[in-house]
Design an enzyme around this catalytic site. Sequence first.
Site, PDB file in Angstrom:
ATOM      1  N   GLU A  37      51.551  51.311  23.338  1.00  0.00           N
ATOM      2  CA  GLU A  37      50.681  51.981  22.877  1.00  0.00           C
ATOM      3  C   GLU A  37      49.255  51.341  22.549  1.00  0.00           C
ATOM      4  O   GLU A  37      49.444  50.241  22.796  1.00  0.00           O
ATOM      5  CB  GLU A  37      51.206  52.676  21.459  1.00  0.00           C
ATOM      6  CG  GLU A  37      51.360  51.562  20.494  1.00  0.00           C
ATOM      7  CD  GLU A  37      52.143  52.212  19.195  1.00  0.00           C
ATOM      8  OE1 GLU A  37      53.041  53.182  19.493  1.00  0.00           O
ATOM      9  OE2 GLU A  37      52.036  51.626  17.968  1.00  0.00           O
ATOM     10  N   GLN A  63      56.859  47.423  12.708  1.00  0.00           N
ATOM     11  CA  GLN A  63      57.712  47.730  13.654  1.00  0.00           C
ATOM     12  C   GLN A  63      57.540  47.267  15.009  1.00  0.00           C
ATOM     13  O   GLN A  63      56.707  46.517  15.241  1.00  0.00           O
ATOM     14  CB  GLN A  63      57.702  49.304  13.913  1.00  0.00           C
ATOM     15  CG  GLN A  63      56.427  49.848  14.337  1.00  0.00           C
ATOM     16  CD  GLN A  63      56.128  51.301  14.186  1.00  0.00           C
ATOM     17  OE1 GLN A  63      56.021  51.825  15.303  1.00  0.00           O
ATOM     18  NE2 GLN A  63      55.980  51.919  13.046  1.00  0.00           N
ATOM     19  N   HIS A 117      58.553  48.079  19.387  1.00  0.00           N
ATOM     20  CA  HIS A 117      59.125  48.794  20.603  1.00  0.00           C
ATOM     21  C   HIS A 117      60.021  48.155  21.819  1.00  0.00           C
ATOM     22  O   HIS A 117      59.299  47.124  22.082  1.00  0.00           O
ATOM     23  CB  HIS A 117      57.967  49.768  21.155  1.00  0.00           C
ATOM     24  CG  HIS A 117      57.275  50.448  20.094  1.00  0.00           C
ATOM     25  ND1 HIS A 117      57.729  51.519  19.109  1.00  0.00           N
ATOM     26  CD2 HIS A 117      55.837  50.347  19.710  1.00  0.00           C
ATOM     27  CE1 HIS A 117      56.804  51.883  18.487  1.00  0.00           C
ATOM     28  NE2 HIS A 117      55.816  51.289  18.821  1.00  0.00           N
ATOM     29  N   ARG A 156      62.467  49.125  13.243  1.00  0.00           N
ATOM     30  CA  ARG A 156      61.694  48.984  11.966  1.00  0.00           C
ATOM     31  C   ARG A 156      62.097  47.494  11.585  1.00  0.00           C
ATOM     32  O   ARG A 156      63.338  47.295  11.295  1.00  0.00           O
ATOM     33  CB  ARG A 156      61.947  50.085  11.225  1.00  0.00           C
ATOM     34  CG  ARG A 156      60.976  51.305  11.436  1.00  0.00           C
ATOM     35  CD  ARG A 156      61.486  52.233  10.630  1.00  0.00           C
ATOM     36  NE  ARG A 156      60.791  53.645  11.174  1.00  0.00           N
ATOM     37  CZ  ARG A 156      61.394  54.583  12.045  1.00  0.00           C
ATOM     38  NH1 ARG A 156      62.351  54.153  12.593  1.00  0.00           N
ATOM     39  NH2 ARG A 156      60.427  55.480  12.356  1.00  0.00           N
ATOM     40  N   HIS A 162      54.187  44.899  14.812  1.00  0.00           N
ATOM     41  CA  HIS A 162      52.824  45.274  14.316  1.00  0.00           C
ATOM     42  C   HIS A 162      53.178  46.371  13.272  1.00  0.00           C
ATOM     43  O   HIS A 162      54.266  47.139  13.024  1.00  0.00           O
ATOM     44  CB  HIS A 162      52.152  46.058  15.610  1.00  0.00           C
ATOM     45  CG  HIS A 162      52.887  47.256  16.308  1.00  0.00           C
ATOM     46  ND1 HIS A 162      53.822  47.135  17.079  1.00  0.00           N
ATOM     47  CD2 HIS A 162      52.775  48.502  15.820  1.00  0.00           C
ATOM     48  CE1 HIS A 162      54.184  48.236  17.364  1.00  0.00           C
ATOM     49  NE2 HIS A 162      53.522  49.175  16.418  1.00  0.00           N
TER      50      HIS A 162
END
Length: 395
Positions: free
Chosen positions: A133, A96, A98, A274, A255
């Site tokens: 993240e 995926q 972001h 994804r 990642h």
Amino acid sequence: MDRLSNTVRPYAWGSTTAIADLLGVAPTGEPQAEMWMGAHPGAPSRLTRDDVERPLSEVIDADPAGELGTATVEKFGPRLPFLLKLLAAGAPLSLQVHPDLAQAQEGYAAEERAGIPVDAPHRTYKDPQHKPELICALTPFDGLCGFREPAVSADLLAALDVDSLKPYVDLLHAHPEEAALREVLTAVLTADPEEMSATVAAAAAAAERLGAEHAPYVGLAHHYPGDPGVIAAMLLNHVRLQPGEAMFLGAGVPHAYLSGLGVEIMANSDNVLRCGLTPKHVDVPELLRIVRFEAGDPGILRPEESPSGEEVYDTPVDEFRLSRYVLAPGAAPRDLTAHTPQILLCTAGRAAAGDLTLGPGESVFVPAGEDVHVSAAAPGAGVAGGTIFRATVVA
């Protein structure tokens, strides 16, 4: 401060033992993937105030400035900007990326105008926020992060000696980095499903014969037979974190987590695009718009210790700040009082936070400005010392 009661999410990829072992309880026999600590509406932590159990989100909504501090509210609005998790991967997660903040705001607004329900399975943007993240390993932790150099990926694919992979090898050699990575990923994700399924099966069989360097892809193909994400994963860096090491994942970086137990912290968002290794919706055109086709070292983070004993994981975002205290028996208490909200999570031993004692997997919410000191709790049952992770914001 308030002791938190937290929800464990039973996603299919979760480990059946890791979180239970950390908590010191019997496994349920079902996957336990993530324990959420925060005020995310999907599973807010709960706490007890005035003998009434309430969701943390409700407590914050009732008094944002009092719980979060005025600086946090002015910078991020009246919400807790981060979500803290224990993450236990027993099987690979989806491959995926972001979006960055501007992309998230644009995508969210477009889907709102189109009238796509937020809970629709084909909805891409759940909110107008970005989702950087950080994952910090508690056990050896395997993952994929960022593109390898095209020549390195070409060598890996060539070693498999699968005819249907040879065009990708040629593309990786023939074009500059960005164009090579973009063309190959696009070709993989848009290939005929039946042809790609056969390619994945042949690549997995070859990887199994070749051994160690190719071993991660055998596991991916086992969990996701025929999935184009198996071939896409071969374009990425394979990373193994040792306990205490961490990895930061910024916008546009492809990642996937493969296995292990870690502490994860992220901006409080649900936006995920994804690439594969999933039965869920894959929006290839939007994904290709978001991915950053840049090769490089994924960068393993190790904490930087300050004179106060705080070990900080340095990241380029303000929505979260993660640090760690390793508390020795008999050492002076550490003053963690701050003008920002905090969640403290014990991951080993026993720790005292104010008048509360925390064991592994237990956590507390500390409102902004509240006095808080932490120390190793009195030894018990052969346990001496404790480790506390501290999650807060930069405001």
